[in-house]
Design an enzyme around this catalytic site. Sequence first.
Site, PDB file in Angstrom:
ATOM      1  N   HIS A 105       3.029  -7.030  -2.889  1.00  0.00           N
ATOM      2  CA  HIS A 105       3.547  -7.691  -1.682  1.00  0.00           C
ATOM      3  C   HIS A 105       3.309  -6.791  -0.468  1.00  0.00           C
ATOM      4  O   HIS A 105       3.563  -5.582  -0.532  1.00  0.00           O
ATOM      5  CB  HIS A 105       5.048  -7.982  -1.849  1.00  0.00           C
ATOM      6  N   GLU A 170      -2.599  -1.169  -0.540  1.00  0.00           N
ATOM      7  CA  GLU A 170      -2.423  -2.042  -1.723  1.00  0.00           C
ATOM      8  C   GLU A 170      -3.468  -1.711  -2.781  1.00  0.00           C
ATOM      9  O   GLU A 170      -3.151  -1.581  -3.968  1.00  0.00           O
ATOM     10  CB  GLU A 170      -2.565  -3.520  -1.322  1.00  0.00           C
TER      11      GLU A 170
HETATM   12  C1  GAR Z   1      -2.286  -9.326  -0.174  1.00  0.00           C
HETATM   13  O1  GAR Z   1      -2.060  -8.641   1.030  1.00  0.00           O
HETATM   14  C2  GAR Z   1      -0.990  -9.513  -0.936  1.00  0.00           C
HETATM   15  O2  GAR Z   1      -0.100  -8.472  -0.755  1.00  0.00           O
HETATM   16  C3  GAR Z   1      -0.465 -10.783  -0.321  1.00  0.00           C
HETATM   17  O3  GAR Z   1      -1.600 -11.604  -0.180  1.00  0.00           O
HETATM   18  C4  GAR Z   1      -2.728 -10.772   0.085  1.00  0.00           C
HETATM   19  C5  GAR Z   1      -3.845 -11.188  -0.849  1.00  0.00           C
HETATM   20  O4  GAR Z   1      -5.025 -10.535  -0.521  1.00  0.00           O
HETATM   21  N1  GAR Z   1       0.534 -11.378  -1.154  1.00  0.00           N
HETATM   22  C6  GAR Z   1       1.627 -11.958  -0.678  1.00  0.00           C
HETATM   23  O5  GAR Z   1       1.869 -12.063   0.505  1.00  0.00           O
HETATM   24  C7  GAR Z   1       2.569 -12.490  -1.755  1.00  0.00           C
HETATM   25  N2  GAR Z   1       3.867 -12.745  -1.214  1.00  0.00           N
HETATM   26  P1  GAR Z   1      -6.263 -10.519  -1.512  1.00  0.00           P
HETATM   27  O6  GAR Z   1      -6.530 -11.961  -1.933  1.00  0.00           O
HETATM   28  O7  GAR Z   1      -7.384  -9.963  -0.687  1.00  0.00           O
HETATM   29  O8  GAR Z   1      -5.910  -9.630  -2.682  1.00  0.00           O
END
Ligand code: GAR
Length: 188
Positions: A105, A170
């Site tokens: 998150h 992340e």
């Molecule tokens: C990421 O930043 C993740 O933390 C967020 O969506 C993005 C996905 O990026 N998740 C949330 O907000 C869940 N509540 P990605 O598809 O490039 O991995």
Amino acid sequence: MGSGRGSNYAALAEAIKRGELHACIALVLSDVQDSGILSLARANGHEARFIPPGSKRTVLSPEAEQDFVAAAQNSGADLIVLAGFMRVLKPGFLQHFPRRVINIHPSLLPQFPGLRAWEQALSAGVSETGCTVHLVDEGIDTGPVLAQARVPVLLGDTPETLHKRIQKEEHRILPVAIADYWQKINFS
Ligand code: GAR
């Protein structure tokens, strides 16, 4: 499981390739047919499937939930990673994988749960935000925290620049948190 671009999936795939995460990706599932995560997974030779999520916007329909459960079970996966999966999973899914579903998150939980957490951080005017890897429970972004990383909010940040800085962290903490958690539940 993911709904978006798939950069966290890619970070896991690269950590595995580099030998830093001793795992394999059994299956990539998405609720979005044309998502980046499915294209990336297919390009990497990982099995990747779209499962229609049903008509609700924020949760899976009961039928879709059962399809996701069956696909995950049949894949033989030990852990399920929500890498940008944008629907709330209900007990009908979670009960099949107790303490085995991990989420990433983009905030320092418990701050800014829910959608577009980086925009919430900008609106709140905080000087620092970050990202959290946690176990998924029945709340929204509430389960036990496995790892966090701090990220500064800089003057002039836009939602895009801040989210990019958060995502860099992340990608760093997600593979490490998964490896540490696996070690903890199996060997300690
Ligand atoms: C990421 O930043 C993740 O933390 C967020 O969506 C993005 C996905 O990026 N998740 C949330 O907000 C869940 N509540 P990605 O598809 O490039 O991995």
